[in-house]
Design an enzyme around this catalytic site. Sequence first.
Site, PDB file in Angstrom:
ATOM      1  CG  HIS A  27      14.763   3.833 -30.213  1.00 12.92           C
ATOM      2  ND1 HIS A  27      13.860   2.892 -30.673  1.00 12.92           N
ATOM      3  CD2 HIS A  27      14.763   3.692 -28.862  1.00 12.92           C
ATOM      4  CE1 HIS A  27      13.343   2.236 -29.652  1.00 12.92           C
ATOM      5  NE2 HIS A  27      13.875   2.701 -28.532  1.00 12.92           N
ATOM      6  CD  GLU A  28      18.091   4.495 -26.783  1.00 14.36           C
ATOM      7  OE1 GLU A  28      17.463   4.852 -25.764  1.00 14.36           O
ATOM      8  OE2 GLU A  28      17.969   3.353 -27.280  1.00 14.36           O
ATOM      9  CB  CYS A  49      11.478  -0.257 -27.262  1.00 18.88           C
ATOM     10  SG  CYS A  49      11.584   0.979 -25.953  1.00 18.88           S
ATOM     11  CG  LEU A  50      16.169  -2.588 -23.781  1.00 15.44           C
ATOM     12  CD1 LEU A  50      17.417  -2.145 -23.019  1.00 15.44           C
ATOM     13  CD2 LEU A  50      16.208  -4.101 -24.019  1.00 15.44           C
ATOM     14  N   GLY A  69      21.028   0.404 -26.571  1.00 15.89           N
ATOM     15  CA  GLY A  69      20.861   1.785 -26.131  1.00 15.89           C
ATOM     16  C   GLY A  69      19.958   1.836 -24.922  1.00 15.89           C
ATOM     17  CG  HIS A 105      13.308   6.272 -25.094  1.00 13.72           C
ATOM     18  ND1 HIS A 105      12.096   5.760 -24.712  1.00 13.72           N
ATOM     19  CD2 HIS A 105      13.970   5.236 -25.677  1.00 13.72           C
ATOM     20  CE1 HIS A 105      12.014   4.476 -25.060  1.00 13.72           C
ATOM     21  NE2 HIS A 105      13.138   4.132 -25.656  1.00 13.72           N
ATOM     22  CD  GLN A 150      14.485   3.068 -22.692  1.00  7.89           C
ATOM     23  OE1 GLN A 150      15.574   3.439 -23.110  1.00  7.89           O
ATOM     24  NE2 GLN A 150      13.906   1.967 -23.113  1.00  7.89           N
TER      25      GLN A 150
HETATM   26  O1  K1U Z   1      15.919   2.214 -26.165  1.00  7.10           O
HETATM   27  C1  K1U Z   1      15.806   1.019 -25.991  1.00  7.10           C
HETATM   28  O2  K1U Z   1      14.797   0.560 -25.524  1.00  7.10           O
HETATM   29  C2  K1U Z   1      16.923   0.082 -26.400  1.00  7.10           C
HETATM   30  C3  K1U Z   1      16.711  -0.515 -27.770  1.00  7.10           C
HETATM   31  C4  K1U Z   1      17.456   0.341 -28.788  1.00  7.10           C
HETATM   32  C5  K1U Z   1      17.113   0.158 -30.233  1.00  7.10           C
HETATM   33  C6  K1U Z   1      17.050  -1.074 -30.832  1.00  7.10           C
HETATM   34  C7  K1U Z   1      16.774  -1.197 -32.188  1.00  7.10           C
HETATM   35  C8  K1U Z   1      16.585  -0.087 -32.942  1.00  7.10           C
HETATM   36  C9  K1U Z   1      16.625   1.148 -32.355  1.00  7.10           C
HETATM   37  C10 K1U Z   1      16.901   1.274 -31.004  1.00  7.10           C
HETATM   38  C11 K1U Z   1      17.264  -1.932 -27.753  1.00  7.10           C
HETATM   39  O3  K1U Z   1      18.412  -2.132 -27.513  1.00  7.10           O
HETATM   40  S1  K1U Z   1      16.163  -3.229 -28.075  1.00  7.10           S
HETATM   41  C12 K1U Z   1      17.209  -4.678 -28.048  1.00  7.10           C
HETATM   42  C13 K1U Z   1      18.054  -4.825 -29.256  1.00  7.10           C
HETATM   43  O4  K1U Z   1      17.819  -4.161 -30.243  1.00  7.10           O
HETATM   44  C14 K1U Z   1      19.197  -5.777 -29.268  1.00  7.10           C
HETATM   45  C15 K1U Z   1      19.433  -6.641 -28.246  1.00  7.10           C
HETATM   46  C16 K1U Z   1      20.505  -7.511 -28.278  1.00  7.10           C
HETATM   47  C17 K1U Z   1      21.355  -7.518 -29.347  1.00  7.10           C
HETATM   48  C18 K1U Z   1      21.123  -6.666 -30.392  1.00  7.10           C
HETATM   49  C19 K1U Z   1      20.056  -5.783 -30.354  1.00  7.10           C
HETATM   50 ZN    ZN Z   2      13.421   2.273 -26.522  1.00  3.90          ZN
END
Ligand code: K1U
Ligand code: ZN
Length: 173
Positions: free
Chosen positions: A137-138, A95-96, A46, A141, A51
């Site tokens: 979560h998004e 979270c990225l 997401g 944000h 972001q």
């Molecule tokens: O919003 C963001 O920063 C993105 C975030 C979203 C998220 C992840 C987990 C739970 C709730 C919301 C991410 O994508 S973090 C990376 C991640 O979860 C992932 C990366 C590669 C493969 C699978 C998952």
């Molecule tokens: Zn996030």
Amino acid sequence: MALRNILIHPDPRLKKMADPVANVSDDLRQLADDMLETMYNAPGIGLAAPQVAVMSRLVVADCEKDEDASPNPLVLINPTVVWTSPDKSVYEEGCLSIPDQYAEVERPKEVEIEWMRLDGKTQREKFDGLWATCLQHEIDHLDGKLFIDYLKPLKRQMITRKMQKLKREMARG
Ligand code: K1U
Ligand code: ZN
């Protein structure tokens, strides 16, 4: 399409409320394309416009777990949670904007979300599992809220300090 730079916490733009999108423009379509490319490249499931330093209520997500399945991207403009289930679920979130930090967060298990699509039409859908967690979560944000805001102050402070150190190291190159 182009990769956009992802802001790293702490950054004041990640704590601000994003503005509603008034209409679907070419710039918005470009932003959605760029955000999807940035999300897949990270990789993530997401991404919210703040972001990438754009203070508009736009979210992209693709929570398809099966690597062999074709991509299932969703673009949500002005998303709102219109219903939450009384049942909760706990997921270890990342979270990225807070790289390499994970923590368990409890949220409603199912949600119903209404949003505007890129064709300007309104859509309403129920989500569960990872989709429900990710979209909550998004949308957080868009309201200037991070998953670490759900944690105890000491744990949040520890993660924030790690991120400040990471940003100092990144600035040094
Ligand atoms: O919003 C963001 O920063 C993105 C975030 C979203 C998220 C992840 C987990 C739970 C709730 C919301 C991410 O994508 S973090 C990376 C991640 O979860 C992932 C990366 C590669 C493969 C699978 C998952
Ligand atoms: Zn996030």
